[in-house]
Design an enzyme around this catalytic site. Structure first.
Site, PDB file in Angstrom:
ATOM      1  N   LYS A  35       0.736   7.847  29.590  1.00  0.00           N
ATOM      2  CA  LYS A  35       0.686   6.485  30.139  1.00  0.00           C
ATOM      3  C   LYS A  35       1.278   5.492  29.135  1.00  0.00           C
ATOM      4  CE  LYS A  35      -4.056   6.032  28.477  1.00  0.00           C
ATOM      5  NZ  LYS A  35      -5.462   6.343  28.816  1.00  0.00           N
ATOM      6  N   TYR A 244       5.028 -18.769   5.561  1.00  0.00           N
ATOM      7  CA  TYR A 244       4.285 -19.835   6.250  1.00  0.00           C
ATOM      8  C   TYR A 244       2.956 -20.104   5.565  1.00  0.00           C
ATOM      9  CZ  TYR A 244       7.276 -19.970  10.427  1.00  0.00           C
ATOM     10  OH  TYR A 244       8.314 -20.123  11.303  1.00  0.00           O
TER      11      TYR A 244
HETATM   12  C1  LIG Z   1      -6.007   7.400  28.043  1.00  0.00           C
HETATM   13  C2  LIG Z   1      -6.805   8.444  28.701  1.00  0.00           C
HETATM   14  C3  LIG Z   1      -6.799   9.758  28.215  1.00  0.00           C
HETATM   15  C4  LIG Z   1      -6.165  10.136  26.901  1.00  0.00           C
HETATM   16  O1  LIG Z   1      -7.038   9.702  25.878  1.00  0.00           O
HETATM   17  P1  LIG Z   1      -6.721   9.932  24.328  1.00  0.00           P
HETATM   18  O2  LIG Z   1      -7.916   9.364  23.646  1.00  0.00           O
HETATM   19  O3  LIG Z   1      -5.481   9.157  24.045  1.00  0.00           O
HETATM   20  O4  LIG Z   1      -6.544  11.380  24.106  1.00  0.00           O
HETATM   21  C5  LIG Z   1      -7.426  10.730  28.974  1.00  0.00           C
HETATM   22  N1  LIG Z   1      -8.073  10.418  30.113  1.00  0.00           N
HETATM   23  C6  LIG Z   1      -8.138   9.156  30.596  1.00  0.00           C
HETATM   24  C7  LIG Z   1      -8.867   8.883  31.846  1.00  0.00           C
HETATM   25  C8  LIG Z   1      -7.516   8.122  29.900  1.00  0.00           C
HETATM   26  O5  LIG Z   1      -7.601   6.879  30.358  1.00  0.00           O
END
Ligand SMILES: *Cc1c(COP(=O)(O)O)cnc(C)c1O
Length: 349
Positions: A35, A244
């Site tokens: 994702k 800054y």
């Molecule tokens: C993002 C996510 C994962 C992966 O999690 P990690 O901690 O990055 O391994 C797996 N399952 C769901 C439902 C997620 O939202």
């Protein structure tokens, strides 16, 4: 090197997937979570490398991400959409053969009515209170849903990165109670859950961050190098300030490199006066405030100032940088800016 360059080691990502795959027994399949553009690293190249390593089931957050992934992978691998079947996504889910993880009665109704016979999974809420059906809802619809042959029943752990946390066992008990006796394949563990051990693995695991070299998978192979070009070098006299709001003052004469990259590129402002950049293995302190496009680095101690300095490499992992910025590796990765040239090494494609 004129532009800031993010080098992504696809072989390291593939090796991390294989290492996580070996942690569960052969009866457990290992998926891959890609994702948010594969946590900012580029979904097409990353997913193809993972497919070559053997991954057959991928997870994305949104149907649009699933569409991009289908283009990259072609037909075959299963693409699961964690946000489920949202209004307006029906055509994409159908045409690109995406498998939504249905999260609510509304989504179940939408899916079974608009795409009868199309693959789907179910997401259950075992205590995180974010996505998925709660126990009473699930009990009410389970007979009807199971009759429609879901591909997967899954849930997600809230505290898996803390192995001692009582929430882990509580969620596991809830998941077992909710799925007792069903014959549908089950998935419960992301990276943290894999490390909790076999009780958490079920039929399919869903690692994300561990693939990309992040905690809690401490044995992960580092997959990233982010090299930032030095634009200018100047001598600063004792008592002069840099950047800054004059937040850094030279105590003695110093050599300051102005480096391309700033908070618009995901170098969080919390790194000001705190982070290190690296010339190979030699640390060089970031001095003054991070600005939008630039940072300033004390290179007084270097014999020669290189053309680039690394802010991510084997000497400084995403979590090292996250610790300095007061955040987590996930945020460092997904903040990596669009202005970096992304260069891939390894992988066959
Ligand atoms: C993002 C996510 C994962 C992966 O999690 P990690 O901690 O990055 O391994 C797996 N399952 C769901 C439902 C997620 O939202």
């Amino acid at each position: 090197m004129a532009t800031a360059t993010l080098t992504i080691d696809l072989d390291a990502i593939a090796a991390n997937w294989r290492a996580l795959d070996r942690m569960s027994d052969p009866g457990t399949q290992t998926g891959a979570v890609v994702k948010a553009d594969a946590y900012g690293l580029g979904i097409a190249r990353v997913a193809r490398a993972l497919a070559q390593a053997g991954a057959r089931r991928f997870f994305v957050a949104l149907a649009e991400e699933g569409a991009a992934l289908r283009q990259a992978l072609g037909p075959g691998p299963q693409i699961n959409v964690l946000s489920g079947h949202m209004g307006g996504d029906t055509e994409m889910i159908h045409d690109l053969d995406l498998t939504p993880m249905l999260n609510s009665i509304d989504q179940i109704t939408r899916h079974l009515e608009s795409l009868p016979g199309h693959p789907f999974g179910i997401q259950l809420d075992t205590g995180m209170n974010r996505l998925g059906l709660e126990f009473p809802e699930w009990e009410a619809v389970a007979p009807l849903v199971l009759d429609a042959n879901p591909e997967l029943v899954m849930s997600h752990l809230a505290c898996a990165d803390e192995p001692e946390h009582e929430m882990n066992a509580a969620q596991l008990a809830q998941f077992l109670a909710m799925t007792d006796g069903i014959e549908v394949p089950r998935s419960f563990a992301a990276t943290g859950g894999i490390l909790l051990g076999p009780d958490y693995h079920f039929d399919l695991t869903r690692p994300g961050i561990g693939l990309y070299g992040g905690r809690p998978f401490e044995e992960a192979r580092p997959a990233l190098r982010l090299a930032l070009p030095v634009i200018q070098i100047r001598e600063v006299a004792a008592g002069e300030t840099v950047g800054y709001s004059n937040t850094w003052t030279a105590e003695e004469p110093a050599l300051i490199a102005t480096v391309s990259g700033g908070y618009a590129d995901g170098l969080l402002r919390g790194l000001s006066n705190a982070a290190m950049l690296f010339d190979g293995a030699t640390p060089c302190p970031l001095v003054g405030r991070v600005s939008m496009d630039l940072i300033t680095v004390d290179v007084t101690h270097l014999k020669d100032v290189p053309q680039t300095l690394d802010i991510l490499s084997e000497h400084q992992l995403v979590d090292d940088l996250a610790d300095v910025a007061g955040t987590i590796g996930y945020e460092i990765l997904t903040s990596l800016g669009p202005r970096y040239a992304r260069r891939y090494t390894g992988g066959k494609a």
